[in-house]
Design an enzyme around this catalytic site. Structure first.
Site, PDB file in Angstrom:
ATOM      1  N   GLY A   1     -11.143  10.172   0.881  1.00 58.84           N
ATOM      2  CA  GLY A   1     -11.053  11.564   1.330  1.00 58.84           C
ATOM      3  C   GLY A   1      -9.814  12.287   0.827  1.00 58.84           C
ATOM      4  O   GLY A   1      -9.905  13.279   0.114  1.00 58.84           O
TER       5      GLY A   1
ATOM      6  N   GLY B   1       0.822  -1.203   0.000  1.00 53.64           N
ATOM      7  CA  GLY B   1       0.000   0.000   0.000  1.00 53.64           C
ATOM      8  C   GLY B   1       0.857   1.254   0.000  1.00 53.64           C
ATOM      9  O   GLY B   1       2.042   1.237  -0.355  1.00 53.64           O
TER      10      GLY B   1
ATOM     11  N   HIS C   1     -13.550   0.349   9.778  1.00 51.60           N
ATOM     12  CA  HIS C   1     -12.901   1.130   8.734  1.00 51.60           C
ATOM     13  C   HIS C   1     -11.393   1.286   8.947  1.00 51.60           C
ATOM     14  O   HIS C   1     -10.620   1.184   7.993  1.00 51.60           O
ATOM     15  CB  HIS C   1     -13.545   2.516   8.677  1.00 51.60           C
ATOM     16  CG  HIS C   1     -12.990   3.423   7.633  1.00 51.60           C
ATOM     17  ND1 HIS C   1     -13.068   3.143   6.287  1.00 51.60           N
ATOM     18  CD2 HIS C   1     -12.350   4.621   7.733  1.00 51.60           C
ATOM     19  CE1 HIS C   1     -12.505   4.131   5.594  1.00 51.60           C
ATOM     20  NE2 HIS C   1     -12.043   5.025   6.449  1.00 51.60           N
TER      21      HIS C   1
ATOM     22  N   ARG D   1      -9.113   8.382  15.281  1.00 52.94           N
ATOM     23  CA  ARG D   1      -8.317   9.026  14.231  1.00 52.94           C
ATOM     24  C   ARG D   1      -9.035  10.233  13.627  1.00 52.94           C
ATOM     25  O   ARG D   1     -10.201  10.151  13.262  1.00 52.94           O
ATOM     26  CB  ARG D   1      -8.017   8.006  13.134  1.00 52.94           C
ATOM     27  CG  ARG D   1      -7.270   8.567  11.938  1.00 52.94           C
ATOM     28  CD  ARG D   1      -7.042   7.491  10.902  1.00 52.94           C
ATOM     29  NE  ARG D   1      -8.278   7.040  10.299  1.00 52.94           N
ATOM     30  CZ  ARG D   1      -8.640   7.269   9.038  1.00 52.94           C
ATOM     31  NH1 ARG D   1      -7.851   7.977   8.249  1.00 52.94           N
ATOM     32  NH2 ARG D   1      -9.768   6.798   8.574  1.00 52.94           N
TER      33      ARG D   1
ATOM     34  N   SER E   1      -5.165   1.631   1.032  1.00 52.84           N
ATOM     35  CA  SER E   1      -4.755   2.944   0.525  1.00 52.84           C
ATOM     36  C   SER E   1      -5.449   3.271  -0.791  1.00 52.84           C
ATOM     37  O   SER E   1      -5.867   4.409  -1.028  1.00 52.84           O
ATOM     38  CB  SER E   1      -3.238   2.981   0.308  1.00 52.84           C
ATOM     39  OG  SER E   1      -2.538   2.667   1.479  1.00 52.84           O
ATOM     40  N   ALA E   2      -5.574   2.270  -1.664  1.00 57.37           N
ATOM     41  CA  ALA E   2      -6.174   2.504  -2.976  1.00 57.37           C
ATOM     42  C   ALA E   2      -7.664   2.787  -2.877  1.00 57.37           C
ATOM     43  O   ALA E   2      -8.257   3.338  -3.810  1.00 57.37           O
ATOM     44  CB  ALA E   2      -5.927   1.299  -3.886  1.00 57.37           C
TER      45      ALA E   2
ATOM     46  N   GLU F   1     -13.317  18.041   6.501  1.00 57.27           N
ATOM     47  CA  GLU F   1     -13.912  16.809   7.003  1.00 57.27           C
ATOM     48  C   GLU F   1     -14.120  16.933   8.510  1.00 57.27           C
ATOM     49  O   GLU F   1     -13.710  17.903   9.134  1.00 57.27           O
ATOM     50  CB  GLU F   1     -13.036  15.601   6.647  1.00 57.27           C
ATOM     51  CG  GLU F   1     -12.957  15.368   5.134  1.00 57.27           C
ATOM     52  CD  GLU F   1     -12.222  14.098   4.763  1.00 57.27           C
ATOM     53  OE1 GLU F   1     -11.672  13.429   5.659  1.00 57.27           O
ATOM     54  OE2 GLU F   1     -12.200  13.763   3.568  1.00 57.27           O
TER      55      GLU F   1
ATOM     56  N   ARG G   1     -15.841  11.158  14.242  1.00 54.69           N
ATOM     57  CA  ARG G   1     -16.381   9.946  13.624  1.00 54.69           C
ATOM     58  C   ARG G   1     -17.022   8.988  14.622  1.00 54.69           C
ATOM     59  O   ARG G   1     -18.019   8.338  14.309  1.00 54.69           O
ATOM     60  CB  ARG G   1     -15.276   9.206  12.858  1.00 54.69           C
ATOM     61  CG  ARG G   1     -15.051   9.750  11.476  1.00 54.69           C
ATOM     62  CD  ARG G   1     -14.096   8.872  10.696  1.00 54.69           C
ATOM     63  NE  ARG G   1     -13.894   9.416   9.361  1.00 54.69           N
ATOM     64  CZ  ARG G   1     -13.012   8.952   8.496  1.00 54.69           C
ATOM     65  NH1 ARG G   1     -12.250   7.935   8.837  1.00 54.69           N
ATOM     66  NH2 ARG G   1     -12.886   9.491   7.304  1.00 54.69           N
TER      67      ARG G   1
END
Length: 521
Positions: free
Chosen positions: A49, A15, A339, A374, A44-45, A115, A280
């Protein structure tokens, strides 16, 4: 077991963190281990965001660090946050130089999205929601062309090679067409950059192979694992029944999209002053509560974006279209899904683990940046910062020069994880270690994990998964408070504004598991 010696540095993963580190290691010879074709199969791919960085003149790295600390709910290492955010701008410029086509304004500036929990618009993006894919394409092209890098595709790591108390290599197996026996690769250094743990849960936004195996192999070798209980659940996975679930990026809410239920109510207004742009963990629990109540939460982009969603957020539009949804005309059904794993292999400021000879970066590592929750789009940033730091630290012990390509011998077939056991493990993690946890639920989950591990005791791939699952559930059972993404309904209060990070070895987590199995249900 056959042994292959190579002077190359071995990187497990393919990644963002892995590829960035591989390029940074030039001209030292590198061997990358990639289960999938290079550039695919990594979280990563799939990132939509972008990368968080203070690129606006009115913003600052200091403000970015403050937002990171605030979102992390009291367990962020402040020095790490300040150091990482200070580097962010340089990495955006570096990626630009490597060919990443970031969205730009007419005057050449970077288009920035806001965000959740950010005080500024500071997420650098590509084609709206294509950041991860486009960054990976740019890096993959560079890695493919790099003469110092060899990539073994269709190969996965199953364990670490330790000699004299030092990590000196990795055991690897072919996995493109069924799993084979392993062969030991002894190299000049080992860097683990193999992603997180999301697919240990039955509801996830992560690629299928991102199921905690790399963290688990480090834990089984004795590495200290930090903050394992902190798993981030994304509040707006598209609820279309797919596994994994497509993601509706947080940038949609940054553009003004709202969360509503089947009654048409904006339920986030009563949940947090920042409503849809709350941290989040808060949004995820609110969405989960609506789902549990049968109120069908959905993301409404109609007023905020209208037809612009089709061109400005093509990944979301494509996912909707594939599910028969029209986001221009109807709200997008959503659910909370695993996630990102804030926890991981405990590392120092240079990415070194507690095992000599072993480094870790990216989601598989725990640097102290993310804390209990995070901050949005800090994941790719951390991968860049620590990918470079690990490479620089490893390079100090390497010699330059060419290295012959590594060729794996023919390997006999081996026992793969039983799909029924994997499905049972994933459901147990969602049921007991998911968005809302209880002591009783975590004890049941730990009991199930132990039963699953005992059912295939010679399958390294499954034991790596159950090791990570054990660490997550045991650390969650030990933390008798609710903090950030870790929510215990039987301990709903936070114990002070600041908290302690958790540090466990697998042996300690297994002791917690053994004790939990003795306690009455």
């Amino acid at each position: 077991m056959a042994v292959i010696d190579t002077p190359r540095a071995i990187i497990v993963g393919a990644g963002l963190a892995a590829q960035y580190a591989a390029l940074r290691l030039a001209p030292h010879p590198v061997l990358m281990i990639s289960p999938e074709p290079l550039g695919s199969g990594a979280s990563s791919a799939w990132a939509q965001g972008g990368v968080a960085a203070a690129m606006d003149p009115s913003d600052s790295a200091e403000a970015h660090a403050r937002d990171t600390v605030r979102a992390g709910a009291g367990t962020v290492d402040v020095q790490v946050a300040e150091a990482v955010t200070a580097e962010a701008r340089a990495h955006i410029l570096d990626l630009t130089g490597l060919g990443t086509p970031f969205d730009r304004t007419a005057d050449g500036g970077y288009v920035l999205s806001r965000e959740a929990a950010h005080s500024f618009a500071r997420v650098v993006r590509v084609r709206g929601d294509q950041a991860g894919s486009e960054i990976m394409q740019a890096l993959t092209a560079q890695v493919r062309a790099a003469p110092h890098v060899q990539v073994l595709e269709g190969v996965m790591a199953t364990g670490l090679v330790i000699e004299g108390g030092r990590v000196c290599g990795a055991r690897v197996a072919r996995c493109a067409d069924g799993l084979t026996q392993s062969v030991a690769l002894r190299g000049a250094a080992v860097l683990l950059a193999g992603g997180g743990s999301g697919s240990l849960f039955s509801q996830t936004t992560n690629p299928p192979r991102i199921c905690g195996q790399v963290l688990g192999m480090a834990a089984r070798a004795g590495a200290v694992i930090s903050d394992a209980e902190f798993v981030q659940f994304h509040p707006t996975a598209i609820a279309n029944g797919l596994d994994p679930a497509p993601l509706a990026t947080e940038a949609l809410r940054g553009e003004g999209a709202t969360l509503i239920n089947s009654r048409g109510e904006r339920f986030m207004l009563a949940a947090h002053p920042d409503a849809e742009l709350a941290p989040r963990d808060i949004v995820a629990r609110a969405v989960f509560a609506q789902t549990q109540a049968g109120l069908a939460p959905a993301l409404d982009t109609r007023a905020a974006l209208g037809a612009r969603i089709l061109t400005e957020f093509p990944a979301v539009a494509a996912a909707c279209r594939a599910s028969g949804l029209d986001p221009v005309a109807q709200p997008i059904p959503v659910a909370a899904a695993a996630h990102y794993h804030m926890g991981g292999i405990a590392t120092d400021a240079g990415g070194a683990s507690t095992l000599p000879g072993l480094w870790a970066c990216g989601e598989v590592a725990s640097t102290g940046l993310h804390g209990a929750n995070r901050l949005a789009s800090n994941g790719l940033l951390e991968a860049l910062v620590y990918g470079r730091r690990c490479a620089d630290a490893i390079a100090k012990g390497l010699g330059a020069g060419d290295a012959a390509p590594v060729e794996l011998p023919d390997l006999a077939p081996a026992q793969a994880p039983d799909p029924a056991l994997v499905a049972r493990l994933r459901q147990a993690m969602t049921d007991g270690a998911g968005v809302i946890r209880t002591g009783a639920g975590l004890r049941r989950t730990l009991d199930t994990i132990a039963t699953i591990a005992a059912a295939q005791p010679d399958c390294d791939a499954l034991l790596n998964m159950t090791a990570t699952a054990t660490l997550i559930a045991a650390a969650a059972l030990a933390r008798k408070e609710s903090r950030g993404a870790h929510f215990r309904s039987d301990h709903p209060d936070v114990q002070g504004a600041t908290g302690e990070r958790s540090f466990f070895t697998l042996a300690q987590a297994q002791e917690i598991r053994a004790q939990a199995r003795k306690e009455p249900a």
